[in-house]
Scaffold this active site. Structure first.
Site, PDB file in Angstrom:
ATOM      1  N   ASP A   1      31.984  76.962   8.372  1.00 15.86           N
ATOM      2  CA  ASP A   1      31.317  78.121   8.944  1.00 15.86           C
ATOM      3  C   ASP A   1      29.947  78.180   8.272  1.00 15.86           C
ATOM      4  O   ASP A   1      29.854  78.420   7.063  1.00 15.86           O
ATOM      5  CB  ASP A   1      32.142  79.383   8.626  1.00 15.86           C
ATOM      6  CG  ASP A   1      31.442  80.637   9.098  1.00 15.86           C
ATOM      7  OD1 ASP A   1      30.314  80.523   9.609  1.00 15.86           O
ATOM      8  OD2 ASP A   1      32.025  81.725   8.936  1.00 15.86           O
TER       9      ASP A   1
ATOM     10  N   HIS B   1      10.764  67.174  21.996  1.00 14.39           N
ATOM     11  CA  HIS B   1      11.318  65.945  22.590  1.00 14.39           C
ATOM     12  C   HIS B   1      10.357  65.260  23.565  1.00 14.39           C
ATOM     13  O   HIS B   1      10.489  64.077  23.832  1.00 14.39           O
ATOM     14  CB  HIS B   1      12.692  66.192  23.216  1.00 14.39           C
ATOM     15  CG  HIS B   1      12.664  66.882  24.541  1.00 14.39           C
ATOM     16  ND1 HIS B   1      12.575  68.232  24.665  1.00 14.39           N
ATOM     17  CD2 HIS B   1      12.715  66.406  25.804  1.00 14.39           C
ATOM     18  CE1 HIS B   1      12.572  68.559  25.954  1.00 14.39           C
ATOM     19  NE2 HIS B   1      12.666  67.467  26.670  1.00 14.39           N
TER      20      HIS B   1
ATOM     21  N   GLU C   1       9.759  72.296  37.021  1.00 14.48           N
ATOM     22  CA  GLU C   1      11.217  72.163  36.896  1.00 14.48           C
ATOM     23  C   GLU C   1      11.911  72.786  38.097  1.00 14.48           C
ATOM     24  O   GLU C   1      11.455  73.806  38.614  1.00 14.48           O
ATOM     25  CB  GLU C   1      11.696  72.902  35.654  1.00 14.48           C
ATOM     26  CG  GLU C   1      11.087  72.398  34.376  1.00 14.48           C
ATOM     27  CD  GLU C   1      11.740  73.061  33.170  1.00 14.48           C
ATOM     28  OE1 GLU C   1      12.776  72.569  32.734  1.00 14.48           O
ATOM     29  OE2 GLU C   1      11.213  74.080  32.716  1.00 14.48           O
TER      30      GLU C   1
ATOM     31  N   ASP D   1       8.620  78.899  25.727  1.00 14.76           N
ATOM     32  CA  ASP D   1       9.609  77.839  25.919  1.00 14.76           C
ATOM     33  C   ASP D   1       8.952  76.490  26.208  1.00 14.76           C
ATOM     34  O   ASP D   1       9.439  75.455  25.768  1.00 14.76           O
ATOM     35  CB  ASP D   1      10.538  78.225  27.088  1.00 14.76           C
ATOM     36  CG  ASP D   1      11.690  77.245  27.268  1.00 14.76           C
ATOM     37  OD1 ASP D   1      12.330  76.901  26.254  1.00 14.76           O
ATOM     38  OD2 ASP D   1      11.951  76.812  28.408  1.00 14.76           O
TER      39      ASP D   1
ATOM     40  N   HIS E   1       5.631  71.755  24.435  1.00 17.54           N
ATOM     41  CA  HIS E   1       5.454  70.539  25.233  1.00 17.54           C
ATOM     42  C   HIS E   1       4.038  70.408  25.833  1.00 17.54           C
ATOM     43  O   HIS E   1       3.401  69.371  25.715  1.00 17.54           O
ATOM     44  CB  HIS E   1       6.480  70.488  26.363  1.00 17.54           C
ATOM     45  CG  HIS E   1       7.901  70.657  25.899  1.00 17.54           C
ATOM     46  ND1 HIS E   1       8.369  70.127  24.720  1.00 17.54           N
ATOM     47  CD2 HIS E   1       8.965  71.298  26.453  1.00 17.54           C
ATOM     48  CE1 HIS E   1       9.654  70.440  24.570  1.00 17.54           C
ATOM     49  NE2 HIS E   1      10.044  71.152  25.608  1.00 17.54           N
TER      50      HIS E   1
HETATM   51  C1  BG6 Z   1      13.204  72.364  26.804  1.00 16.76           C
HETATM   52  C2  BG6 Z   1      13.141  73.770  27.353  1.00 16.76           C
HETATM   53  O1  BG6 Z   1      12.480  72.270  25.605  1.00 16.76           O
HETATM   54  O2  BG6 Z   1      12.657  71.456  27.767  1.00 16.76           O
HETATM   55  C3  BG6 Z   1      13.862  73.860  28.686  1.00 16.76           C
HETATM   56  O3  BG6 Z   1      13.726  74.674  26.435  1.00 16.76           O
HETATM   57  C4  BG6 Z   1      13.333  72.821  29.652  1.00 16.76           C
HETATM   58  O4  BG6 Z   1      13.740  75.159  29.247  1.00 16.76           O
HETATM   59  C5  BG6 Z   1      13.344  71.440  29.006  1.00 16.76           C
HETATM   60  O5  BG6 Z   1      14.121  72.845  30.828  1.00 16.76           O
HETATM   61  C6  BG6 Z   1      12.669  70.418  29.898  1.00 16.76           C
HETATM   62  O6  BG6 Z   1      12.825  69.138  29.349  1.00 16.76           O
HETATM   63  P1  BG6 Z   1      12.834  67.832  30.262  1.00 16.76           P
HETATM   64  O7  BG6 Z   1      12.928  66.697  29.312  1.00 16.76           O
HETATM   65  O8  BG6 Z   1      14.034  67.962  31.167  1.00 16.76           O
HETATM   66  O9  BG6 Z   1      11.558  67.855  31.046  1.00 16.76           O
END
Ligand code: BG6
Length: 491
Positions: A92, A177, A215, A234, A239
């Protein structure tokens, strides 16, 4: 960057083993690394969570998610090798004394430890405390942090201070990412290895730039997270600003992590502030109403979050960004991102200035600007649009815009495009930080974003609505139209 480094053994602890990120992304990526011979035989992957699982339960669960999220049949031989690396530790995270169980496992065979915080940020304090208490943060150990890191400059600083007490900056790997995506990595190669682009990458030749991250999905069950976060925090804070800074940065002296990050930071520092004085001229915020995507009905944002009357959270943002440095002064960068748009795709479009005088232009007719479209995802590739003469015996030249096309699928036929997490997990194990965000970069982007969010609040900026399955509010088009420009039409 040195990808020839020898793969060595490490222990990877995934805090949040039951979570979505771990199931959808981390475990399938680790399985792929096994397949590519990038995991040492003695590497161990230790899932941590409150579930009452033993290693056999965990292995079964991991196998199920690899089958579900890998889009390919599981290979028995690879799975056998991989599954032996998987362990589970019932902890935990709020009870730091329970970390002793983890210490026991780690000390059976002490090697470099990589702690992956795949948990919400409010747990970080306790995680840090537990790791410190049981010496799971030795000099060479590392930590990987997932976004969001804070929701403002102040909260992000607080988290960074907390983490810095336990790990040195050199050992902190902050994930965005998008930086692990093959096409983002290619931006550096594209800009800095092609003289045709290198010599034309500034306000001398570029008219304007558009970055779209669109998206189809809505908020995918993340109700309270998204309601407090919105598309600005977000997607834009991380990004889109990362894409922008890579795109606009000057050449670093070499590819070492800090030199790349220094150049990105300079761009973030040069972003012209958007505040109450210029907020309405430079930003648009929207929220989706019900509509249709691919002919399927989707509910409104309000319905998705279970609210009846009103929410002030944006699911769409468009911004006109100015970079006040010598290279980019006068070149607008238009960013747009939104949920429930017609297609999932991300692209960068670079428009070049017209020639001052053109032999082939009739006075009444303007040629379209030359443009380069960099398709980040899907159908990764690059299109260059230029003018050519239509063949024929006509004594007048008739020109047509035509496309030169590079496409990963055709040019690199047998090469798989890696998932971003494969690259990022591999790099963190090798200690390569160039694709991870440094503390000052995160804080600089929050500073810029905070000013916009404050201005939205203080000016009570209007939230506009758009039908799901459209390209956002009409005013997003007007943002460009005012400057005599149009969003590139997705094709
Ligand atoms: C994430 C966001 O960091 O990236 C999400 O929190 C988003 O809301 C996602 O949908 C998009 O990532 P990708 O790689 O699918 O373009």
């Amino acid at each position: 960057m040195n990808y020839d480094q020898k793969i060595s053994a490490y222990d990877l602890i995934i805090f949040g083993a039951k979570g979505d990120l771990s199931k959808r992304k981390l475990l399938p990526a680790l399985y792929q690394l096994e397949k590519s011979f990038k995991l040492h035989i003695n590497t161990r992957i230790i899932g941590v969570g409150r579930a009452n699982w033993d290693k056999e339960n965990y292995r079964k669960i991991v196998k199920d998610c690899i089958m579900k999220f890998s889009n390919e049949k599981i290979n028995k031989k690879i799975w056998n090798k991989f599954s032996k690396k998987l362990l589970f530790c019932n902890i935990d995270v709020n009870d730091t004394s329970s970390f002793i169980k983890l210490q026991k496992i780690i000390n059976q065979d002490r090697k470099i430890l990589i702690n992956y915080f795949a948990l919400p940020q409010h747990t970080f304090k306790s995680l840090c405390k537990g790791l410190k208490k049981f010496q799971l943060n030795l000099k060479k150990d590392r930590v990987i942090l997932e976004k969001p890191l804070g929701n403002s400059l102040q909260t992000s600083k607080k988290i960074n201070i907390q983490i810095n007490k336990v790990f040195k900056e050199k050992r902190i790997f902050r994930i965005d990412h998008y930086l692990g995506k093959e096409t983002i990595l290619n931006l550096l190669a594209l800009k800095f290895s092609n003289s045709i682009l290198f010599t034309n990458w500034s306000n001398k030749t570029i008219d304007h730039v558009q970055i779209t991250v669109s998206e189809e999905v809505g908020i995918e069950g993340r109700l309270s997270y998204f309601e407090q976060t919105g598309q600005m925090r977000d997607m834009v804070q991380n990004h889109l600003l990362q894409i922008l800074s890579i795109l606009a940065m000057s050449p670093p002296i070499n590819l070492k992590a800090n030199n790349i990050r220094n150049e990105k930071l300079k761009i973030l520092k040069s972003l012209r502030t958007i505040d109450e004085k210029n907020i309405n001229k430079n930003t648009i915020r929207g929220q989706y109403q019900s509509g249709k995507i691919n002919n399927i009905k989707v509910p409104s944002y309000l319905k998705e979050i279970g609210k009846k009357n009103y929410s002030n959270t944006e699911t769409f943002v468009a911004i006109k960004v100015n970079i006040d440095n010598w290279k980019w002064y006068g070149v607008p960068f238009y960013l747009r991102t939104g949920k429930r748009l017609p297609k999932k795709y991300s692209e960068i479009v670079i428009y070049f200035k017209p020639l001052n005088m053109n032999l082939f232009c009739q006075s009444s007719k303007k040629f379209p600007l030359n443009k380069i479209v960099i398709r980040l995802q899907p159908n990764e590739g690059i299109d260059i649009f230029i003018m050519n003469k239509i063949p024929g015996l006509d004594s007048n030249y008739t020109l047509k815009e035509t496309k030169l096309n590079f496409d990963y699928k055709h040019s690199f036929k047998n090469l798989r495009i890696y998932d971003a997490y494969e690259r990022l997990l591999l790099d963190s194990s090798l200690g390569i930080q160039s694709l991870f965000v440094r503390r000052d970069e995160i804080e600089e982007s929050w500073k810029w974003i905070d000013s916009i969010i404050h201005a939205w609040k203080n000016k009570k900026s209007k939230l506009e609505f758009y039908k799901a399955g459209t390209w956002g509010p009409q005013s997003s088009n007007d943002l460009l139209k005012r400057d005599g420009k149009y969003w590139n039409i997705y094709s």
